[in-house]
Design a protein around this motif. Structure first.
Motif, PDB file in Angstrom:
ATOM      1  N   LEU A 169     -10.549   3.459   0.174  1.00 53.13           N
ATOM      2  CA  LEU A 169      -9.676   2.908  -0.856  1.00 53.13           C
ATOM      3  C   LEU A 169      -8.278   3.519  -0.761  1.00 53.13           C
ATOM      4  CD1 LEU A 169      -9.306   1.140  -3.330  1.00 53.13           C
ATOM      5  CD2 LEU A 169     -10.218   2.999  -4.746  1.00 53.13           C
ATOM      6  N   THR A 170      -8.208   4.796  -0.398  1.00 55.07           N
ATOM      7  CA  THR A 170      -6.912   5.448  -0.220  1.00 55.07           C
ATOM      8  C   THR A 170      -6.098   4.761   0.874  1.00 55.07           C
ATOM      9  OG1 THR A 170      -7.790   7.590  -0.926  1.00 55.07           O
ATOM     10  CG2 THR A 170      -5.778   7.617   0.388  1.00 55.07           C
ATOM     11  N   VAL A 171      -6.773   4.398   1.957  1.00 46.00           N
ATOM     12  CA  VAL A 171      -6.089   3.697   3.057  1.00 46.00           C
ATOM     13  C   VAL A 171      -5.558   2.349   2.574  1.00 46.00           C
ATOM     14  CG1 VAL A 171      -6.409   2.612   5.317  1.00 46.00           C
ATOM     15  CG2 VAL A 171      -7.430   4.851   4.844  1.00 46.00           C
ATOM     16  N   VAL A 172      -6.374   1.639   1.794  1.00 45.02           N
ATOM     17  CA  VAL A 172      -5.950   0.341   1.263  1.00 45.02           C
ATOM     18  C   VAL A 172      -4.698   0.499   0.407  1.00 45.02           C
ATOM     19  CG1 VAL A 172      -6.558  -1.533  -0.326  1.00 45.02           C
ATOM     20  CG2 VAL A 172      -8.234  -0.707   1.341  1.00 45.02           C
ATOM     21  N   LEU A 173      -4.728   1.450  -0.512  1.00 41.69           N
ATOM     22  CA  LEU A 173      -3.588   1.647  -1.419  1.00 41.69           C
ATOM     23  C   LEU A 173      -2.347   2.120  -0.663  1.00 41.69           C
ATOM     24  CD1 LEU A 173      -5.445   3.353  -4.413  1.00 41.69           C
ATOM     25  CD2 LEU A 173      -4.721   0.972  -4.206  1.00 41.69           C
ATOM     26  N   ARG A 174      -2.531   2.972   0.328  1.00 42.24           N
ATOM     27  CA  ARG A 174      -1.383   3.457   1.099  1.00 42.24           C
ATOM     28  C   ARG A 174      -0.705   2.314   1.835  1.00 42.24           C
ATOM     29  NH1 ARG A 174      -3.740   7.081   4.180  1.00 42.24           N
ATOM     30  NH2 ARG A 174      -3.753   5.848   6.110  1.00 42.24           N
ATOM     31  N   LEU A 176      -0.774  -0.883   0.997  1.00 38.86           N
ATOM     32  CA  LEU A 176      -0.105  -1.738   0.013  1.00 38.86           C
ATOM     33  C   LEU A 176       1.231  -1.150  -0.405  1.00 38.86           C
ATOM     34  CD1 LEU A 176      -3.106  -2.751  -2.285  1.00 38.86           C
ATOM     35  CD2 LEU A 176      -1.809  -4.274  -0.785  1.00 38.86           C
ATOM     36  N   ASP A 177       1.231   0.160  -0.584  1.00 37.46           N
ATOM     37  CA  ASP A 177       2.465   0.824  -1.008  1.00 37.46           C
ATOM     38  C   ASP A 177       3.507   0.817   0.113  1.00 37.46           C
ATOM     39  OD1 ASP A 177       3.961   2.403  -2.972  1.00 37.46           O
ATOM     40  OD2 ASP A 177       3.698   4.063  -1.562  1.00 37.46           O
ATOM     41  N   ALA A 178       3.057   1.097   1.343  1.00 38.72           N
ATOM     42  CA  ALA A 178       3.979   1.141   2.476  1.00 38.72           C
ATOM     43  C   ALA A 178       4.598  -0.219   2.750  1.00 38.72           C
ATOM     44  CB  ALA A 178       3.248   1.645   3.717  1.00 38.72           C
ATOM     45  N   ASP A 179       3.829  -1.266   2.506  1.00 44.90           N
ATOM     46  CA  ASP A 179       4.340  -2.615   2.756  1.00 44.90           C
ATOM     47  C   ASP A 179       5.033  -3.213   1.531  1.00 44.90           C
ATOM     48  OD1 ASP A 179       3.231  -2.412   5.255  1.00 44.90           O
ATOM     49  OD2 ASP A 179       1.383  -3.473   4.729  1.00 44.90           O
ATOM     50  N   ALA A 180       5.173  -2.397   0.476  1.00 45.91           N
ATOM     51  CA  ALA A 180       5.827  -2.843  -0.765  1.00 45.91           C
ATOM     52  C   ALA A 180       5.139  -4.081  -1.339  1.00 45.91           C
ATOM     53  CB  ALA A 180       7.320  -3.117  -0.516  1.00 45.91           C
ATOM     54  N   LYS A 181       3.823  -4.115  -1.230  1.00 52.76           N
ATOM     55  CA  LYS A 181       3.038  -5.249  -1.713  1.00 52.76           C
ATOM     56  C   LYS A 181       2.236  -4.909  -2.967  1.00 52.76           C
ATOM     57  CE  LYS A 181       4.011  -8.069   1.770  1.00 52.76           C
ATOM     58  NZ  LYS A 181       4.726  -9.355   1.608  1.00 52.76           N
ATOM     59  N   ILE A 182       2.446  -3.723  -3.506  1.00 57.81           N
ATOM     60  CA  ILE A 182       1.610  -3.256  -4.606  1.00 57.81           C
ATOM     61  C   ILE A 182       1.778  -4.115  -5.853  1.00 57.81           C
ATOM     62  CG2 ILE A 182       3.255  -1.646  -5.655  1.00 57.81           C
ATOM     63  CD1 ILE A 182      -0.464  -0.921  -4.926  1.00 57.81           C
ATOM     64  N   ASN A 183       2.891  -4.826  -5.972  1.00 58.25           N
ATOM     65  CA  ASN A 183       3.129  -5.678  -7.140  1.00 58.25           C
ATOM     66  C   ASN A 183       2.819  -7.158  -6.879  1.00 58.25           C
ATOM     67  OD1 ASN A 183       4.070  -3.609  -8.906  1.00 58.25           O
ATOM     68  ND2 ASN A 183       6.012  -3.585  -7.756  1.00 58.25           N
ATOM     69  N   ASP A 184       2.338  -7.444  -5.676  1.00 58.55           N
ATOM     70  CA  ASP A 184       1.969  -8.817  -5.338  1.00 58.55           C
ATOM     71  C   ASP A 184       0.475  -8.973  -5.582  1.00 58.55           C
ATOM     72  OD1 ASP A 184       1.242 -11.219  -4.080  1.00 58.55           O
ATOM     73  OD2 ASP A 184       2.842 -11.032  -2.571  1.00 58.55           O
ATOM     74  N   ILE A 185       0.092  -9.571  -6.699  1.00 60.65           N
ATOM     75  CA  ILE A 185      -1.308  -9.607  -7.097  1.00 60.65           C
ATOM     76  C   ILE A 185      -2.184 -10.314  -6.065  1.00 60.65           C
ATOM     77  CG2 ILE A 185      -1.017 -11.712  -8.444  1.00 60.65           C
ATOM     78  CD1 ILE A 185      -3.395  -8.715  -9.128  1.00 60.65           C
ATOM     79  N   ALA A 190      -6.602  -9.626  -2.220  1.00 60.00           N
ATOM     80  CA  ALA A 190      -7.154  -9.788  -0.879  1.00 60.00           C
ATOM     81  C   ALA A 190      -7.570  -8.442  -0.288  1.00 60.00           C
ATOM     82  CB  ALA A 190      -6.134 -10.471   0.032  1.00 60.00           C
ATOM     83  N   ALA A 191      -6.736  -7.435  -0.498  1.00 66.91           N
ATOM     84  CA  ALA A 191      -7.045  -6.102   0.024  1.00 66.91           C
ATOM     85  C   ALA A 191      -8.261  -5.508  -0.684  1.00 66.91           C
ATOM     86  CB  ALA A 191      -5.830  -5.189  -0.141  1.00 66.91           C
ATOM     87  N   VAL A 192      -8.319  -5.677  -2.009  1.00 67.62           N
ATOM     88  CA  VAL A 192      -9.456  -5.157  -2.777  1.00 67.62           C
ATOM     89  C   VAL A 192     -10.734  -5.890  -2.400  1.00 67.62           C
ATOM     90  CG1 VAL A 192     -10.446  -4.998  -5.103  1.00 67.62           C
ATOM     91  CG2 VAL A 192      -8.078  -4.306  -4.696  1.00 67.62           C
ATOM     92  N   ALA A 193     -10.654  -7.201  -2.183  1.00 67.72           N
ATOM     93  CA  ALA A 193     -11.832  -7.970  -1.790  1.00 67.72           C
ATOM     94  C   ALA A 193     -12.380  -7.473  -0.457  1.00 67.72           C
ATOM     95  CB  ALA A 193     -11.476  -9.452  -1.695  1.00 67.72           C
ATOM     96  N   GLU A 194     -11.496  -7.161   0.467  1.00 66.34           N
ATOM     97  CA  GLU A 194     -11.934  -6.644   1.772  1.00 66.34           C
ATOM     98  C   GLU A 194     -12.593  -5.271   1.612  1.00 66.34           C
ATOM     99  OE1 GLU A 194     -10.054  -5.611   6.191  1.00 66.34           O
ATOM    100  OE2 GLU A 194      -8.818  -6.600   4.658  1.00 66.34           O
ATOM    101  N   TYR A 195     -11.977  -4.432   0.775  1.00 66.61           N
ATOM    102  CA  TYR A 195     -12.570  -3.111   0.491  1.00 66.61           C
ATOM    103  C   TYR A 195     -13.945  -3.253  -0.139  1.00 66.61           C
ATOM    104  CZ  TYR A 195     -13.706   0.784  -2.588  1.00 66.61           C
ATOM    105  OH  TYR A 195     -14.378   1.761  -3.277  1.00 66.61           O
ATOM    106  N   HIS A 196     -14.053  -4.125  -1.159  1.00 66.56           N
ATOM    107  CA  HIS A 196     -15.330  -4.324  -1.846  1.00 66.56           C
ATOM    108  C   HIS A 196     -16.416  -4.813  -0.883  1.00 66.56           C
ATOM    109  CE1 HIS A 196     -13.724  -4.699  -6.246  1.00 66.56           C
ATOM    110  NE2 HIS A 196     -13.995  -3.461  -5.905  1.00 66.56           N
TER     111      HIS A 196
END
Length: 245
Positions: A169-174, A176-185, A190-196
């Motif tokens: 999950l840390t990799v997923v969040l990192r 998202l943050d690096a790509d400035a996508k954290i505010n794009d729901i 999509a990232a959370v679905a892949e993690y889940h």
């Protein structure tokens, strides 16, 4: 998030579980530390039980400590039912059941049970439950560890998979943050679905393996194999109890 009560999601594991606790000191304390510096498992499919013995804490004198143990047996009945014998028997009756079952063990392995007083046996039954989820909704809330795949402790993998969940999950969040996508729901979902998806597949396999570990132990016993492959005998160590200033 799941829109269902935990009672509908958690599955009762078909295991009778009896828990005991006692204080040991002197030579008895040392003998338990010789068997396992902090904890050890007793797995004996021939006698029909799995045991876990652990050192809860060392007392201030450094020469005694509080131990606990758990005795488990497969049970086809619903151990959560109020009329199951675990709910209706006394502490002494529970202890008598344990002592009868472990009677054929070598003395060093019986000792922890034989030294336990009846009032050291937990009155309340311990009911193991585990959790398998087919899917999880993707959004800004995620699950990990026991919240997503609670399992019995028989394989010692619960915390391991929680750590794996956290790292992935840390990799997923990192990312998202690096790509400035954290505010794009949409991207977050999509990232959370892949993690889940990965987490649930791996976690569910661990839940099922943990639940079936007793049957696996019995199968290995029949072929004279260790419960865990690659196990090696460790040399006995002398335990010295001393307090240092």
């Amino acid at each position: 998030m799941l829109q269902s009560p935990s009672s509908d999601l958690l599955q009762v594991v078909p295991l009778t579980a009896i828990v005991g606790e006692l204080t040991l000191s002197g030579e008895a304390f040392k003998r338990q530390l010789t068997l396992g510096h902090s904890a050890y498992n007793l797995i004996n499919p021939e006698l029909g039980f799995i045991g876990f013995v652990g050192l809860h804490y060392v007392l201030p004198d450094g020469a005694s400590g509080r131990f606990f143990w758990m005795f488990m047996q497969p049970d086809p009945d619903d151990v959560s039912h109020p009329q199951h014998w675990l709910h209706t028997t006394s502490q002494q009756e529970k202890l008598d059941h344990v002592l009868k079952t472990v009677a054929k063990l070598p003395p060093k392995f019986r000792e922890i049970f034989e030294m336990t007083p009846a009032d050291g046996v937990r009155k309340e039954p311990h009911v193991w439950r585990d959790l398998e989820l087919d899917s999880l909704p993707a959004g800004r809330v995620v699950l990990l560890g026991d919240a997503a795949h609670a399992m019995t402790p028989s394989r010692g993998e619960g915390a391991f998979h929680a750590f794996i969940d956290a790292m992935k999950l840390t990799v997923v969040l990192r990312h998202l943050d690096a790509d400035a996508k954290i505010n794009d729901i949409a991207v977050v979902e999509a990232a959370v679905a892949e993690y889940h998806a990965e987490m649930l597949k791996r976690g569910t396999a661990a839940v099922r393996a943990s639940r079936s570990s007793y049957q696996e132990a019995k199968k290995r016993a029949e072929t004279k194999q260790h419960f865990t492959t690659g196990m090696k005998a460790l040399p006995a160590e002398e335990i010295v109890l001393e307090m240092k200033a």
